[in-house]
Motif scaffolding. Structure first.
Motif, mmCIF file in Angstrom:
data_model
loop_
_atom_site.group_PDB
_atom_site.id
_atom_site.type_symbol
_atom_site.label_atom_id
_atom_site.label_comp_id
_atom_site.label_asym_id
_atom_site.label_seq_id
_atom_site.Cartn_x
_atom_site.Cartn_y
_atom_site.Cartn_z
ATOM 1 N N PHE A 337 7.776 21.678 -39.594
ATOM 2 C CA PHE A 337 7.142 22.874 -40.807
ATOM 3 C C PHE A 337 7.816 23.145 -41.754
ATOM 4 O O PHE A 337 8.565 23.226 -42.871
ATOM 5 C CB PHE A 337 5.861 24.095 -40.527
ATOM 6 N N LYS A 340 10.235 20.388 -43.065
ATOM 7 C CA LYS A 340 9.333 20.008 -44.046
ATOM 8 C C LYS A 340 9.897 20.876 -45.773
ATOM 9 O O LYS A 340 10.698 20.844 -46.377
ATOM 10 C CB LYS A 340 8.416 19.848 -43.856
ATOM 11 N N ARG A 341 9.895 22.247 -45.138
ATOM 12 C CA ARG A 341 10.219 23.509 -46.480
ATOM 13 C C ARG A 341 11.278 23.211 -46.657
ATOM 14 O O ARG A 341 11.532 23.464 -48.065
ATOM 15 C CB ARG A 341 9.872 24.729 -45.936
ATOM 16 N N TYR A 643 4.327 26.736 -44.282
ATOM 17 C CA TYR A 643 4.633 25.547 -45.447
ATOM 18 C C TYR A 643 3.229 24.731 -44.389
ATOM 19 O O TYR A 643 3.524 24.908 -43.505
ATOM 20 C CB TYR A 643 6.149 24.757 -45.997
ATOM 21 N N TRP A 644 2.689 23.458 -44.465
ATOM 22 C CA TRP A 644 2.338 22.944 -44.370
ATOM 23 C C TRP A 644 2.268 21.096 -45.078
ATOM 24 O O TRP A 644 3.733 20.825 -44.700
ATOM 25 C CB TRP A 644 0.554 22.528 -44.481
ATOM 26 N N ARG A 646 2.698 21.115 -48.001
ATOM 27 C CA ARG A 646 3.156 21.679 -49.025
ATOM 28 C C ARG A 646 3.150 22.846 -49.446
ATOM 29 O O ARG A 646 2.660 23.846 -47.891
ATOM 30 C CB ARG A 646 2.341 21.268 -50.972
ATOM 31 N N LYS A 647 3.982 23.956 -50.034
ATOM 32 C CA LYS A 647 3.882 25.570 -50.327
ATOM 33 C C LYS A 647 2.576 26.356 -50.016
ATOM 34 O O LYS A 647 2.485 25.893 -50.702
ATOM 35 C CB LYS A 647 5.092 25.730 -50.823
ATOM 36 N N THR A 648 2.520 26.985 -49.028
ATOM 37 C CA THR A 648 1.206 27.505 -49.802
ATOM 38 C C THR A 648 1.355 29.025 -49.195
ATOM 39 O O THR A 648 2.130 29.738 -49.954
ATOM 40 C CB THR A 648 0.797 28.146 -48.282
ATOM 41 N N ARG A 653 -1.822 31.421 -46.384
ATOM 42 C CA ARG A 653 -1.495 31.832 -44.901
ATOM 43 C C ARG A 653 -1.933 32.740 -44.308
ATOM 44 O O ARG A 653 -2.085 32.414 -43.021
ATOM 45 C CB ARG A 653 0.229 32.696 -45.260
ATOM 46 N N GLN A 685 -4.977 22.261 -49.463
ATOM 47 C CA GLN A 685 -3.411 21.329 -49.214
ATOM 48 C C GLN A 685 -3.777 19.866 -49.789
ATOM 49 O O GLN A 685 -2.808 19.892 -51.164
ATOM 50 C CB GLN A 685 -3.168 21.521 -47.364
ATOM 51 N N GLY A 694 4.900 23.456 -54.498
ATOM 52 C CA GLY A 694 5.888 23.710 -53.109
ATOM 53 C C GLY A 694 6.814 23.245 -52.674
ATOM 54 O O GLY A 694 7.221 21.789 -51.953
ATOM 55 N N PRO A 696 10.341 21.371 -51.576
ATOM 56 C CA PRO A 696 11.386 21.393 -51.055
ATOM 57 C C PRO A 696 12.319 22.557 -51.273
ATOM 58 O O PRO A 696 12.928 22.947 -52.178
ATOM 59 C CB PRO A 696 11.917 20.722 -50.483
#
Length: 704
Positions: A337, A340-341, A643-644, A646-648, A653, A685, A694, A696
């Motif tokens: 994660f 990816k973030r 992050y999953w 996309r950004k949370t 969270r 999501q 979200g 990167p």
């Protein structure tokens, strides 16, 4: 250290190890003294191998000899202060202490008949030898392991002597000096007790096994295999670190040593591809610390469990398998994660080793599979380790291509020749055919190899390195024996267990929490062997009093003793990782603890839900427990990283962590609630994915 740094050199690795790992801070000797120490270490290993094969000595002779080797060599190799270490020269008192250490070890074998027949009574000479043994062990432990365990052992001795002056429930009638010395060194319930017994059998052989693996090139092969399998994935270098460190745990019982060995390769790689210094160090520290939790060969403390709870090692390794997988799964998920973030790429094709060449060397993993086979077949742990060493030597012989066929032929000749000769001489096939055929095949092959390549030199170096690695364990287990002896003599363990249960108002979760805190505090700066001895004799009984089985209770304290290496403010594995990465130590420790959040949750899981240890369970229950646990890890990882897919949002969270904890808690209602929250998160999501909340944080950076 710049972001473009390459892997650490051997000298840099030694420098970091010496700074953060007390057991690696030995002198660099030269001249005649270096030769004396070299042959002393070699003799130590050869004696241990001889004892393993023949096992003809009683415990009161073997354990003191083991201790005498350890004490004599520690005072030659480990200086009294860091200033003296830099000089690389011995002081006059180091020679005296070394001779006295050997003498203390030799006293039992020399006086064996008199001491056995004395019926617990000791002479004036015995008394002074016992006092000297305790002092030498405390000083050797201070030098080779550090102050924390030394201070704890000294405090326990003081508690035994001044029992009448203790407050409250700690009061006891006190132990006079003669009685204390007698119980410490002239019984098998003190210094010569269970911890030293395990050090002189299981632990030494497995450390020797690890040294042979290193000489065979298995350590480097773990890195190559990890890069081949995980390098191209999202955030590849971090996943390489996780995979490599999980494998490295099979050849090192030290979190710090694991960090420096694999981290010198993986941390610079992670930094080049965009990870922050502290995060890169945290990944390596968390993964390397977990190496001691990964079967088939776990940390040295796992071997103590065999004696403490009276079950075989295979049962311990089998029980620890699923928790270890969940631990590394948790770290893997969070690094994924984070990658990816940050928008991090994997490694390019040209950065990877040749896949065919790597897979051609899969035979290097044979010793690990051999250990599993020997343990599963019912062979004793110590003989499994011995045959594992033989397998490692045989695998090492396959390195020189031009001699490979010759070695295979020699092995076959020895393995087939043994039963033929035995049949001719004794008439009939021997009962132990397989074991002895392996031994004879190995012996013939090694003999042939010594005529053709440097395998003999490698074997000698492995014997020396294995003994050097064992020195810290020898003195640490001897000091731990002092603690166990005092607990046994005074009944302190039961008193503390009862008080811990009362403090927690007989609530299991509160008792577990207090035990966790105690294990982490005791583990700060202490080797896991000593930490486990203390917590298993003081804290584990409190959990057992509340109806928990021995194995989950002991694994609980074992886990948290190891996790102490990455728990600030004293997180030695994380500090070592910061020494490699150039990051800030405390921040590295915080990142490591966050990534290893699974290690703070899993022990509660297997105490409350023993099916995770494969105890009294069936396949359906086990699969369901695994499914909910891994789902919970994914949710917690997403919540911790933010992050999953996309950004949370912050509310997502919170929901992710809450759902994850509900899934991990072993109860039908919490599982349903967790699954509902988990499904809601996935829907959110995907439903809000097009809003691009979200992006990167950074784009894939250019190749270093």
């Amino acid at each position: 250290m710049s972001d473009q740094d390459q892997s650490l050199s051997q000298e840099q690795q030694k420098e970091v190890l010496s700074k953060y790992d007390k057991e690696s801070g030995s002198r660099e000797l030269s001249g005649i003294l270096a030769k004396i120490v070299f042959f002393g270490l070699l003799a130590f290993s050869l004696y241990q191998v001889w004892f393993t094969v023949f096992e003809r000595l009683p415990a009161q002779i073997h354990r003191p000899i083991h201790l005498g080797f350890g004490l004599g060599l520690v005072f030659l190799l480990y200086p009294a202060t860091k200033k003296k270490q830099a000089r690389g020269k011995l002081s006059w008192y180091d020679y005296i202490l070394s001779i006295l250490g050997v003498g203390v070890g030799a006293y039992w074998p020399i006086q064996y008949n008199e001491l056995v027949q004395s019926a617990g009574q000791i002479s004036q000479v015995d008394f002074y030898v016992g006092i000297l043994a305790v002092i030498l062990i405390l000083e050797a432990t201070r030098r080779a392991v550090g102050l924390p365990i030394t201070i704890i052992a000294a405090l326990f001795l003081a508690y035994a002597y001044w029992g009448r002056q203790m407050p409250g429930f700690l009061i006891h009638r006190g132990v006079d000096l003669d009685n204390l010395v007698q119980s410490m060194y002239f019984t098998t319930e003190g210094i010569l007790g269970t911890p030293l017994a395990v050090s002189s059998t299981f632990i030494f052989l497995f450390l020797l096994f690890g040294a042979f693996l290193v000489k065979t090139g298995v350590g480097q092969y773990f890195n190559d295999l990890a890069v081949t399998l995980a390098g191209r994935r999202t955030g590849g270098p971090a996943k390489v670190a996780i995979f490599s460190s999980a494998l490295q745990g099979t050849i090192s019982g030290s979190s710090v040593a694991n960090v420096v060995t694999s981290g010198s390769f993986t941390i610079p790689m992670m930094k080049r591809l965009g990870y922050r210094k502290e995060f890169a160090g945290g990944v390596e520290a968390a993964a390397s610390t977990g190496g001691q939790l990964m079967p088939p060969i776990m940390g040295a403390a796992a071997f103590l469990m065999i004696e403490f709870i009276g079950i075989d090692y295979w049962s311990i390794a089998k029980a620890a398998l699923i928790p270890a997988i969940l631990y590394f799964t948790g770290i893997w998920i969070m690094t994924h994660f984070e990658a990816k973030r940050l928008g991090l790429r994997g490694m390019d094709e040209e950065e990877l080793p040749d896949r065919k060449e790597v897979f051609k060397r899969l035979y290097l993993l044979a010793p690990i599979f051999a250990i599993v086979f020997f343990l599963a077949s019912g062979l004793s742990v110590i003989l499994s380790a011995f045959y594992g060493i033989i397998t490692t030597i045989l695998v090492g012989l396959l390195r020189p291509e031009k001699f490979r066929k010759l070695y295979i032929l020699a092995f076959v000749a020895g393995a087939i020749g043994y039963p033929i000769i035995k049949t001719v001489l004794a008439g009939g096939m021997p009962a132990d055919l397989i074991q002895n055929s392996l031994v004879w095949g190995g012996m013939i092959t090694v003999l042939v190899s010594y005529l053709f390549d440097r395998n003999f030199i490698d074997s000698v170096e492995a014997l020396v390195d294995g003994a050097r690695t064992a020195l810290g364990v020898v003195v640490a287990t001897a000091a731990a024996g002092i603690i166990v002896g005092v607990v046994t003599k005074t009944g302190l363990g039961l008193k503390l267990a009862n008080s811990l249960v009362e403090l927690a108002n007989q609530q299991l979760l509160l008792t577990l929490f207090f035990t966790m805190i105690a294990a982490i505090i005791l583990g700060m700066g202490s080797p896991t062997t000593a930490n486990y001895v203390i917590t298993s004799t003081i804290a584990a009984p409190a959990i057992i009093l509340l109806g928990v089985d021995d194995l989950p209770a002991h694994l609980f304290v074992f886990y948290f003793g190891i996790v102490a290496d990455i728990t600030p403010p004293v997180a030695l594995a994380a500090f070592a990782a910061s020494g490699v990465s150039g990051g800030e130590p405390i921040r590295t420790g915080v990142n490591a603890a966050k990534l290893a959040i699974a290690a703070f949750i899993i022990p509660y899981m297997f105490v409350l839900s023993p099916e995770l240890l494969m105890i009294n369970t069936n396949a359906v229950e086990l699969i369901w427990a695994l499914f909910t646990a891994i789902s919970g890890m994914i949710a917690i990882g997403a919540g911790m990283i933010g992050y999953w897919y996309r950004k949370t949002y912050w509310i997502e969270r919170v929901l992710a962590v809450a759902s994850g904890l509900a899934l991990i808690y072993p109860h039908a209602v919490s599982d349903i609630a967790g699954l509902v929250g988990f499904a809601a998160l996935i829907a959110a999501q995907f439903f809000y994915k097009k809003e691009k909340i979200g992006e990167p944080v950074v784009k894939a950076n250019a190749k270093a």
